[in-house]
Structures are given as C-alpha cells and as structure tokens.
Scaffold this motif. Structure first.
Motif, PDB file in Angstrom:
ATOM      1  N   TYR A  48      93.144  29.392  43.085  1.00  0.00           N
ATOM      2  CA  TYR A  48      93.297  27.974  43.434  1.00  0.00           C
ATOM      3  C   TYR A  48      94.101  27.814  44.723  1.00  0.00           C
ATOM      4  O   TYR A  48      93.715  27.071  45.625  1.00  0.00           O
ATOM      5  N   GLU A  49      95.236  28.493  44.793  1.00  0.00           N
ATOM      6  CA  GLU A  49      96.117  28.319  45.953  1.00  0.00           C
ATOM      7  C   GLU A  49      95.461  28.799  47.242  1.00  0.00           C
ATOM      8  O   GLU A  49      95.566  28.137  48.288  1.00  0.00           O
ATOM      9  N   TYR A 296      94.036  37.496  50.087  1.00  0.00           N
ATOM     10  CA  TYR A 296      94.644  38.023  48.860  1.00  0.00           C
ATOM     11  C   TYR A 296      95.413  39.315  49.151  1.00  0.00           C
ATOM     12  O   TYR A 296      96.537  39.508  48.676  1.00  0.00           O
ATOM     13  N   GLY A 297      94.795  40.193  49.944  1.00  0.00           N
ATOM     14  CA  GLY A 297      95.463  41.454  50.289  1.00  0.00           C
ATOM     15  C   GLY A 297      96.748  41.221  51.053  1.00  0.00           C
ATOM     16  O   GLY A 297      97.750  41.931  50.839  1.00  0.00           O
ATOM     17  N   LYS A 298      96.747  40.244  51.947  1.00  0.00           N
ATOM     18  CA  LYS A 298      97.950  39.941  52.715  1.00  0.00           C
ATOM     19  C   LYS A 298      99.073  39.450  51.826  1.00  0.00           C
ATOM     20  O   LYS A 298     100.234  39.800  52.000  1.00  0.00           O
ATOM     21  N   ARG A 299      98.706  38.649  50.815  1.00  0.00           N
ATOM     22  CA  ARG A 299      99.736  38.074  49.953  1.00  0.00           C
ATOM     23  C   ARG A 299     100.195  39.039  48.870  1.00  0.00           C
ATOM     24  O   ARG A 299     101.379  39.102  48.540  1.00  0.00           O
ATOM     25  N   PHE A 300      99.257  39.805  48.287  1.00  0.00           N
ATOM     26  CA  PHE A 300      99.592  40.614  47.110  1.00  0.00           C
ATOM     27  C   PHE A 300      99.524  42.123  47.341  1.00  0.00           C
ATOM     28  O   PHE A 300      99.970  42.897  46.492  1.00  0.00           O
ATOM     29  N   GLY A 301      98.913  42.545  48.445  1.00  0.00           N
ATOM     30  CA  GLY A 301      98.875  43.967  48.752  1.00  0.00           C
ATOM     31  C   GLY A 301      97.969  44.785  47.872  1.00  0.00           C
ATOM     32  O   GLY A 301      98.176  45.998  47.713  1.00  0.00           O
TER      33      GLY A 301
END
Length: 413
Positions: A48-49, A296-301
C-alpha cells in the motif's frame, strides 16, 4: 471476474460517494501489524505505502482535471477481528473514500459487513475465504485467489509427478476456522482425481502449541502428503514438531505460513521444500514490477514479498477507479452515473451477480495448463523457487492504462 470488472464496479460505487471538498483523496487501511498476522500484515502495508508513494510522486490521481494526492491512513487491528471493526468505523468517521484490508480471512470477513453498512468500497488481498463472496456484498472487492482454486491446482500438481512416485495417502491438518474448513473440502474433493486417499483429517485451534496428536496419527497412517493452512507461527511450530517426532512426508503443502520472510530466518533448512501457493512473485514480467522491486529493495534490502504485489495492485485499481469516476462529488457523479446505468444496466447486474470476489482470470495463482508451474517451495534466504514460464503470469501490479483503456471502451458501449 476480471480485474477490469473490479475497476468498473468500483467506478460505479465511487461515483456516488459522499460530497467531499478535499485537497487529498483519503484512503483508510486496517492492517494487522502486530499479533499472529503481523508478519503478513507488514507485507500488505508495504504494498500500500509503495503504491501510494509511486502514484503521488507521479503527480497523484486526476479528478475532474485536477491532480489530487492519495492520503493513506493505516491503523493496526492487532490481528483481532473486533478491533478490525472498530478501526474501520474510526476511518469512516474520517470520511475515507475507500477501505484497504489487511491479512487473514477472518479479519476480512469481519470487515466486509462494516464496508457494506457504511457503503464504502473495500479492497482486500491476502485472504482466500470464498464463502464471504457468496453473501451478496456489493462493496467487497478481492483480486486474489480463493479456496476453490486449490482443487484443480492440487490435481495438476499430483498429476505432474510420475505415476510410480506419486503420493497415495494424505493427512489434512485442518485449522478450526471457516477458511480451514473450505480448504479441507477442496483437498478432500481433489483426492479422487489427484489419485490420493485422505487417511487422516484432524482439527486444531489457531494458536495451538501442540500438534503432536495430529503428527503421530499422520505418521502412523503413513500419510505421504500433509495439507494445511496454518498461520506463520502455527506453521513453524508444526514443522519443528514434525522434525522432533521424525515425520517427513513426501510432500508438505502449507498455505500462508511460508509466505513470510521469518519462515526462512526461524526455520533455516528445516523450512526448505515446503510447497505453497504463491499469490505473486517478484520475478513476474509485467509493467510496474521492476519499479516496485526497486523501491522495495531500497527500503527493505530484499526481494519483494509475495503479498506486497497484490496489495500494490489494490491501490492501482482504486486509483484508476477514482480517476475514471472523475469526481468525489455525489451530485455530479450521480447525474453522470444515471446515464451509464441506463446504458449498462445488464453489465452492472453481471458484475453484481459475480459477487465482486470471484477469482480474477488474470490473478490466478497457477496456470492450469502447466501442472504445478506456479507452486513454489520456500527456500532459504527468503526466496521462492518457481518453475515454469507460466509462473510469470501470476497476479501482478497492473499498468494504470489497463484500467483507463477498459473504462473508456466500457463508456463507449
């Protein structure tokens, strides 16, 4: 029901939304961020975010020629259905245009009645309960696979195994919930065509600490397969106790539990080779997936989680419907909608008759023409190993233009 049908049905509902003089489009989400569904809820929240962020970065949603940003308000229901209801009522008092749901069929089932009472569209993923879509709810939308889809999937999977190696006996570890009963029925009905016999079927309560009785019975009956739909915590407990009791079936199919990254973290190699039905996968080749994966990868790795993609798609569907409605003003929307309803009355009845929650054609978890292609084994490091090109046709975040082109043709009929 196709995802495009969902967008059109949402358009009809949104065009009769309450009068709102707003600088933002308020959307309310109730998601379990703590409690037994917390890990799954985190995947949904991320979808969602990230979708809201992407839409707003691109300028927002065009409503009657004006670009408005989405304003997302997320509340934690703590994996408690009573709190789900209370949080949705709070959001209704804040005049949200639509609801976004959380994770877990029981929470979504509780939410559906609230959405209907408040006449606020509700979009939900990460729930496969089918019964709720047979109750005539007009405001419930779910672009996600449902329990009956598991029957052909199971048949295809078993038929893909060479006859001499095919499992012949099965145990069903049935969660004592409506969804647990639906899934047990699907696996029981699949038995004849899939070539196995159910030799053990036993219930357990969600949150159970001891599965030894079920495990010992399955082991004693030499069950080759174990089917179940445990929560992540219950599933991890189940696998640990199976190992402790020396029971290793030929095939362990657990839906929902292996969806979360903590499965691999907590179980290590013991969590490998568990078959699941993945609702989505980050290797899907479709518009928007690369951008989602990068964000997503940037935020959560790590690679994008399975329920993040469907959640992301929900926001895209909602944004497209709002843009197509062209107004958040009930009066102008109602005038425009009267003409549409006259021309498309049959079409609207068709959408309504499908209960808005039937499995979308392009949101299926598997391609039935290629046996077992979209069934995945949870491996270490949080990865899902898929086989077959048809896996890449599973549900995906859709290009906004998909919906705009469809609603344009719908209006021209």
């Amino acid at each position: 029901m196709s995802i495009r049908d969902i967008a059109v049905a949402l358009l009809l509902l949104l065009s009769t939304a309450p009068v709102v003089a707003a600088e933002t489009i308020k959307v309310g989400a109730v998601v379990p961020l703590t409690g037994r569904y917390g890990a799954g809820g985190a995947q949904v929240r991320a979808g969602y975010e990230l979708a809201v962020e992407a839409i707003n970065t691109a300028g927002g949603v065009s409503v009657a020629g004006k670009k408005l940003p989405l304003e997302l308000r997320i509340l934690d229901d703590e994996s408690d259905a009573t709190k789900t209801v209370a949080r949705l009522e709070t959001l209704a008092s804040e005049h949200v245009v639509a609801y976004l749901g959380g994770f877990g069929s029981d929470l979504h089932a509780a939410a559906a009645s609230v959405a209907e009472k408040n006449k606020i569209p509700y979009l939900g993923v990460a729930f496969a309960l089918h019964r709720i879509h047979q109750q005539g709810f007009r405001y419930l939308f779910s672009p996600y696979w449902k329990s009956p889809d598991v029957k052909p999937v199971t048949i295809d999977l078993l038929r893909s195994i060479p006859a001499g190696e095919r499992p012949r006996t099965a145990a069903i570890f049935q969660e004592r919930t409506d969804w647990g009963r639906e899934m047990a029925t699907a696996w029981t009905e699949a038995a004849r065509d899939a070539g196995y016999q159910v030799v053990v079927q036993g219930e357990y309560a969600p949150g159970a600490k001891d599965f030894s009785d079920l495990i010992v019975k399955a082991k004693g009956a030499s069950a080759d397969i174990v089917f179940g739909v445990p929560t992540p915590h219950d599933g991890m407990t189940m696998v640990r106790q199976m190992k402790e009791l020396g029971y290793t079936p030929k095939l362990l199919m657990l839906i929902r539990a292996p969806d979360v990254a903590v499965w691999a973290t907590n179980l290590g190699k013991d969590g490998d080779d568990v078959v699941m039905t993945a609702p989505w996968h980050h290797a899907v080749r479709a518009p928007g997936v690369r951008e989602l994966n990068a964000a997503y990868g940037k935020r959560f790795g790590r690679p994008t989680d399975p329920n993040t993609g469907p959640a992301y798609a929900c926001v895209q569907i909602l944004a497209a419907a709002v843009a197509s409605a062209g107004s958040l003003d009930q009066r102008s929307g109602a005038r425009r909608d009267r003409g549409r309803r006259h021309r498309h009355r049959h079409r609207s009845r068709e959408i309504s008759s499908r209960r808005h929650g039937d499995r979308p054609a392009d949101a299926r978890p598997v391609d039935r023409r290629q046996a077992g292609a979209d069934l995945a084994a949870r491996r270490g490091h949080g990865e899902l190993r898929l086989s077959g090109d048809s896996a890449r046709q599973a549900m995906r975040p859709l290009d906004r233009q998909d919906f705009l082109s469809f609603t344009s043709s719908y209006g021209a009929e």
